[in-house]
Design a protein around this motif. Sequence first.
Motif, PDB file in Angstrom:
ATOM      1  N   SER A  40      -1.282 -33.835  -9.520  1.00  0.00           N
ATOM      2  CA  SER A  40      -0.205 -35.214  -9.653  1.00  0.00           C
ATOM      3  C   SER A  40      -0.786 -35.786 -11.141  1.00  0.00           C
ATOM      4  N   ALA A  41      -2.051 -35.922 -10.939  1.00  0.00           N
ATOM      5  CA  ALA A  41      -2.646 -36.408 -12.322  1.00  0.00           C
ATOM      6  C   ALA A  41      -2.332 -35.580 -13.441  1.00  0.00           C
ATOM      7  N   ALA A  42      -2.542 -34.383 -13.431  1.00  0.00           N
ATOM      8  CA  ALA A  42      -2.225 -33.507 -14.612  1.00  0.00           C
ATOM      9  C   ALA A  42      -0.689 -33.523 -15.108  1.00  0.00           C
ATOM     10  N   THR A  43       0.093 -33.535 -13.876  1.00  0.00           N
ATOM     11  CA  THR A  43       1.331 -33.551 -14.344  1.00  0.00           C
ATOM     12  C   THR A  43       1.824 -34.739 -15.140  1.00  0.00           C
ATOM     13  N   LEU A  44       1.152 -35.896 -14.691  1.00  0.00           N
ATOM     14  CA  LEU A  44       1.400 -37.223 -15.301  1.00  0.00           C
ATOM     15  C   LEU A  44       0.796 -37.322 -16.522  1.00  0.00           C
ATOM     16  N   LEU A  45      -0.277 -36.742 -17.045  1.00  0.00           N
ATOM     17  CA  LEU A  45      -0.786 -36.203 -18.391  1.00  0.00           C
ATOM     18  C   LEU A  45       0.231 -36.018 -19.208  1.00  0.00           C
ATOM     19  N   VAL A  46       0.959 -34.835 -18.514  1.00  0.00           N
ATOM     20  CA  VAL A  46       1.978 -33.931 -19.321  1.00  0.00           C
ATOM     21  C   VAL A  46       3.125 -34.855 -19.678  1.00  0.00           C
ATOM     22  N   ILE A  47       3.713 -35.533 -18.717  1.00  0.00           N
ATOM     23  CA  ILE A  47       5.249 -35.746 -19.140  1.00  0.00           C
ATOM     24  C   ILE A  47       5.028 -37.533 -19.354  1.00  0.00           C
ATOM     25  N   ALA A  48       4.002 -38.258 -19.209  1.00  0.00           N
ATOM     26  CA  ALA A  48       3.879 -39.556 -19.801  1.00  0.00           C
ATOM     27  C   ALA A  48       4.365 -39.783 -21.173  1.00  0.00           C
ATOM     28  N   PRO A  49       3.628 -38.939 -22.178  1.00  0.00           N
ATOM     29  CA  PRO A  49       4.206 -39.447 -23.747  1.00  0.00           C
ATOM     30  C   PRO A  49       5.664 -39.281 -23.928  1.00  0.00           C
ATOM     31  N   LEU A  50       6.388 -38.075 -23.070  1.00  0.00           N
ATOM     32  CA  LEU A  50       7.630 -37.943 -23.527  1.00  0.00           C
ATOM     33  C   LEU A  50       8.680 -39.109 -22.812  1.00  0.00           C
ATOM     34  N   MET A  51       8.163 -39.546 -21.460  1.00  0.00           N
ATOM     35  CA  MET A  51       8.843 -40.542 -20.779  1.00  0.00           C
ATOM     36  C   MET A  51       8.640 -41.988 -21.764  1.00  0.00           C
ATOM     37  N   ILE A  52       7.515 -42.050 -22.049  1.00  0.00           N
ATOM     38  CA  ILE A  52       7.521 -43.371 -23.025  1.00  0.00           C
ATOM     39  C   ILE A  52       8.161 -43.401 -24.426  1.00  0.00           C
ATOM     40  N   LEU A  53       8.202 -42.051 -24.891  1.00  0.00           N
ATOM     41  CA  LEU A  53       9.141 -41.937 -26.180  1.00  0.00           C
ATOM     42  C   LEU A  53      10.536 -42.279 -25.757  1.00  0.00           C
ATOM     43  N   PHE A  54      11.188 -41.755 -24.701  1.00  0.00           N
ATOM     44  CA  PHE A  54      12.599 -42.078 -24.246  1.00  0.00           C
ATOM     45  C   PHE A  54      12.961 -43.244 -23.783  1.00  0.00           C
ATOM     46  N   LEU A  55      12.044 -44.012 -23.285  1.00  0.00           N
ATOM     47  CA  LEU A  55      12.105 -45.351 -22.703  1.00  0.00           C
ATOM     48  C   LEU A  55      12.397 -46.299 -24.114  1.00  0.00           C
ATOM     49  N   LEU A  56      11.431 -45.778 -25.093  1.00  0.00           N
ATOM     50  CA  LEU A  56      11.346 -46.909 -26.291  1.00  0.00           C
ATOM     51  C   LEU A  56      12.742 -46.510 -27.101  1.00  0.00           C
ATOM     52  N   PHE A  57      13.094 -45.524 -27.025  1.00  0.00           N
ATOM     53  CA  PHE A  57      14.375 -45.219 -28.036  1.00  0.00           C
ATOM     54  C   PHE A  57      15.656 -44.796 -27.417  1.00  0.00           C
ATOM     55  N   GLN A  58      15.772 -45.228 -26.055  1.00  0.00           N
ATOM     56  CA  GLN A  58      16.908 -44.667 -25.434  1.00  0.00           C
ATOM     57  C   GLN A  58      18.229 -45.201 -25.960  1.00  0.00           C
ATOM     58  N   ARG A  59      18.324 -46.498 -26.170  1.00  0.00           N
ATOM     59  CA  ARG A  59      19.314 -47.051 -26.937  1.00  0.00           C
ATOM     60  C   ARG A  59      19.926 -46.361 -27.983  1.00  0.00           C
ATOM     61  N   GLN A  60      19.124 -46.391 -28.987  1.00  0.00           N
ATOM     62  CA  GLN A  60      19.095 -45.674 -30.285  1.00  0.00           C
ATOM     63  C   GLN A  60      19.736 -44.083 -29.882  1.00  0.00           C
ATOM     64  N   PHE A  61      18.912 -43.476 -28.915  1.00  0.00           N
ATOM     65  CA  PHE A  61      19.557 -42.186 -28.721  1.00  0.00           C
ATOM     66  C   PHE A  61      21.087 -42.087 -28.115  1.00  0.00           C
ATOM     67  N   ILE A  62      21.314 -42.918 -27.253  1.00  0.00           N
ATOM     68  CA  ILE A  62      22.835 -43.111 -26.710  1.00  0.00           C
ATOM     69  C   ILE A  62      23.628 -43.505 -27.843  1.00  0.00           C
ATOM     70  N   ASN A  63      23.449 -44.469 -28.658  1.00  0.00           N
ATOM     71  CA  ASN A  63      24.402 -45.004 -29.673  1.00  0.00           C
ATOM     72  C   ASN A  63      24.531 -43.790 -30.763  1.00  0.00           C
ATOM     73  N   SER A  64      23.651 -42.981 -31.058  1.00  0.00           N
ATOM     74  CA  SER A  64      23.875 -41.916 -31.819  1.00  0.00           C
ATOM     75  C   SER A  64      24.951 -40.943 -31.582  1.00  0.00           C
ATOM     76  N   PHE A  65      24.809 -40.492 -30.256  1.00  0.00           N
ATOM     77  CA  PHE A  65      25.996 -39.893 -29.792  1.00  0.00           C
ATOM     78  C   PHE A  65      27.067 -40.471 -29.939  1.00  0.00           C
ATOM     79  N   ILE A  66      27.318 -41.743 -29.693  1.00  0.00           N
ATOM     80  CA  ILE A  66      28.795 -42.487 -29.667  1.00  0.00           C
ATOM     81  C   ILE A  66      29.129 -42.472 -31.175  1.00  0.00           C
ATOM     82  N   HIS A  67      28.132 -42.693 -32.071  1.00  0.00           N
ATOM     83  CA  HIS A  67      28.609 -42.715 -33.394  1.00  0.00           C
ATOM     84  C   HIS A  67      29.035 -41.517 -34.062  1.00  0.00           C
ATOM     85  N   SER A  68      28.455 -40.439 -33.296  1.00  0.00           N
ATOM     86  CA  SER A  68      28.794 -39.145 -33.798  1.00  0.00           C
ATOM     87  C   SER A  68      30.209 -38.319 -33.169  1.00  0.00           C
ATOM     88  N   GLY A  69      30.754 -39.290 -32.358  1.00  0.00           N
ATOM     89  CA  GLY A  69      31.733 -38.703 -31.640  1.00  0.00           C
ATOM     90  C   GLY A  69      31.892 -37.818 -30.560  1.00  0.00           C
TER      91      GLY A  69
END
Length: 270
Positions: free
Chosen positions: A239-268
Motif C-alpha cells: 500500500s505504501a509503494a502504491t501510494l508513492l506511485v499514484i500520489a504525484p498524479l493525483m495531486i496534479l489532477f486535483l490542482l488542474f481539474q477545473r482547467q482540464f474540464i473547461n478545456s474540453f468544454i471550450h473544444s466542443g
Amino acid sequence: MLPTKWKVERGLMLLLSVLWLVPLIWMAVTAFRPKQVALDSLFSLQFTLDNFGRVWEAAPFAQYYVNTVLLVVAVFAVQMLTVTMAAYAFARLEFWGKTAVFLLFLVQIMVPADVLIFPNYSVLKELSLLDTKLGIMLPYYASAFGIFLLRQTFKTLPSELDDAAVVEGASKWRILWTIYVPLSRPAYLAFALVSVSYQWNNFLWPLIVTNSVENRPLTVGLAIFAQSFEVGAQWTEVSAATLLVIAPLMILFLLFQRQFINSFIHSGIK
C-alpha cells in the motif's frame, strides 16, 4: 429547488463516487498503519511512516521515479511538436486527401494500443532498441487524440487572425507558435494531463520491452516489488509503494481539474 429526477441522479453519482473511493481510502490508511495492526477488524489511531522507509530501501524507487519522469517529459515534449503541427495542418491548410488522412487519424483513436504491441516489438528488435528508454517512448511520439483535440480548438479561432498576421509579414510557422499555441492554452493543458497520466500509468508496454532497473518505470517497479515477497502479501508495504506511485498524479489532477474540464468544454468535445 432541484427537480426530483436531478436529486436522484446526484444521489446515484454520490453513491458511485463513494464506492469508487473505498479502495483508495483503504489503501491510503493501510499505508500509514503499523504492520501488526493493519488488518485488525478494530480501528485504532496507531499510524507510522516506517512503511515508506522500508519500501524506499527495499526497491530502487528513486531510479524508478527518475525513469518515469524522464519518459513522461520526453514523450510530451515530442508530442507537443508533432500534434501541434499536424493539428494546424488539418485545421487551416488545404491539401489533397486532407479529409481521408484525418479520418485515418480518427480510426487510430479507436484502435487499442495493446493491438500494436507485437508489431512495435518486432520493429524495436530490428532497430536494437529493446530495453532502452527510447524504445519505450518511440511508439507514443504521435497522438491521434492530441491531434483531434487541438484541431477542434484551432478551428474555433477566427481566421481573421491569420489574415492580420500575413499582412504583418508573419510566416505560417510564426503564426502557429505566436498566435495559435498561446490562444489554445486550455486545450494544451488538457492534453498534457491526458498524456502525462497515460505515460505515468503505462504498464504493459514497458513491462514487455524492459529488463533492467535503469529503464523500468514506476508501474513495472511496483509490480515487481509486490511480487517479491516470499510468504504472503505484505499489505502495508504494498500500500505504501502504491501510494508513492499514484500520489504525484493525483495531486496534479486535483490542482488542474477545473482547467482540464473547461478545456474540453471550450473544444466542443462532449
